[in-house]
Scaffold this motif. Structure first.
Motif, short mmCIF file in Angstrom:
data_model
loop_
_atom_site.label_atom_id
_atom_site.label_comp_id
_atom_site.label_asym_id
_atom_site.label_seq_id
_atom_site.Cartn_x
_atom_site.Cartn_y
_atom_site.Cartn_z
N ILE A 141 26.48 13.58 -56.06
CA ILE A 141 26.15 13.24 -54.54
C ILE A 141 24.62 12.74 -54.46
CG2 ILE A 141 25.18 14.59 -52.41
CD1 ILE A 141 28.35 15.32 -53.02
N LYS A 142 24.51 11.82 -53.53
CA LYS A 142 23.33 10.88 -53.45
C LYS A 142 22.12 11.98 -53.47
CE LYS A 142 25.61 6.94 -51.28
NZ LYS A 142 25.52 6.37 -49.83
N PRO A 143 21.05 11.53 -53.98
CA PRO A 143 19.87 12.72 -53.92
C PRO A 143 18.97 12.19 -52.68
CG PRO A 143 19.47 10.61 -55.53
CD PRO A 143 20.93 10.61 -55.05
N ILE A 144 19.79 12.50 -51.75
CA ILE A 144 19.02 12.40 -50.39
C ILE A 144 18.82 13.68 -49.62
CG2 ILE A 144 19.61 9.93 -50.12
CD1 ILE A 144 21.93 10.95 -47.88
N SER A 145 18.15 13.86 -48.50
CA SER A 145 17.97 15.06 -47.75
C SER A 145 19.17 15.40 -47.16
CB SER A 145 16.92 14.60 -46.37
OG SER A 145 17.37 15.79 -45.48
N ASP A 146 19.32 16.93 -47.21
CA ASP A 146 20.66 17.54 -46.79
C ASP A 146 21.06 17.31 -45.14
OD1 ASP A 146 20.78 18.87 -49.09
OD2 ASP A 146 20.28 20.71 -48.63
N TYR A 147 19.84 16.96 -44.33
CA TYR A 147 20.02 16.59 -42.96
C TYR A 147 20.72 15.17 -43.05
CZ TYR A 147 16.86 20.13 -41.64
OH TYR A 147 16.26 21.51 -41.28
N LEU A 148 20.26 14.29 -44.18
CA LEU A 148 21.14 12.92 -43.81
C LEU A 148 22.38 13.15 -44.50
CD1 LEU A 148 18.27 10.75 -45.47
CD2 LEU A 148 19.15 10.78 -43.30
N LEU A 149 22.66 13.96 -45.35
CA LEU A 149 24.02 14.32 -45.87
C LEU A 149 25.22 14.86 -44.68
CD1 LEU A 149 23.31 15.82 -49.23
CD2 LEU A 149 24.39 13.52 -49.00
N TYR A 150 24.31 15.67 -43.88
CA TYR A 150 25.01 16.36 -42.93
C TYR A 150 25.35 15.28 -41.87
CZ TYR A 150 26.76 20.26 -40.01
OH TYR A 150 27.51 21.03 -39.27
#
Length: 194
Positions: free
Chosen positions: A144-153
């Motif tokens: 999974i991309k190492p980005i914010s969970d907010y962005l993933l959501y």
């Protein structure tokens, strides 16, 4: 026992009326008197269960969020691979949003307006913990991309609300082919490229 069930039924009727009225009229155009009338209880009865309108909406949000996540994670187990787990959860979320449209619409409104207080919003986020844990594992495993969970959501889950609203308006019909393509787009948006 019968008295307890009657109390539970009244609270549930208030929650159901709140969802329907907020979905149809918005938060500000939903007075407590309308909620009481639709729930078939006296306005004073509301205050036996809730402090005020804000408390009623916050608790409705938490109840609906709990039902949503219980459904989303019902078939998920932590020993699934990240890919398999995300697909299982995503498809269960899609199924909930399509089958429980009124509840899903209420959550979408709550997520996109300031009508829920921050404490209740954080309580709602706790219900998503299995998904957040899956994403953390996916980041650690380089899937999974190492980005914010907010962005993933925002990229992977929120588009389902748009599709659900489009279907409800009759603008778009979500069939199994569209759902599979939507899932593939969601997965592509958060997975690391190989």
């Amino acid at each position: 026992m019968a008295q307890l069930q009657k109390s539970i039924d009244k609270r549930n009727a208030l929650i159901k009326a709140t969802i329907e009225l907020v979905n149809n009229n918005g938060f500000h155009a939903t007075p407590m008197s309308k909620i009481a009338k639709m729930a078939n209880v006296s306005p004073a009865t509301i205050y036996l269960y809730f402090e005020n309108k804000q408390d009623l909406v916050n608790k409705t949000y938490i109840d609906v969020k709990a039902a949503y996540t219980d459904y989303a994670f019902a078939t998920y187990t932590e020993n699934m691979s990240v890919t398999e787990g995300f697909e299982m959860i995503w498809k269960r979320i899609a199924d909930f949003k399509l089958k429980e449209c009124e509840n899903a619409m209420f959550l979408a409104q709550c997520d996109n307006t300031p009508m829920i207080d921050e404490h209740s919003r954080q309580e709602g986020i706790k219900h998503l913990q299995p998904l957040l844990d899956l994403w953390a594992r996916g980041k650690k495993e380089g899937i999974i991309k190492p980005i914010s969970d907010y962005l993933l959501y925002a990229y992977a889950i929120n588009p389902l609300s748009f599709l659900m609203m489009s279907e409800k308006r009759g603008a778009f019909k979500l069939d199994s082919t569209h759902l599979e393509k939507a899932y593939q787009a969601a997965w592509s948006s958060i997975k690391l490229c190989e």
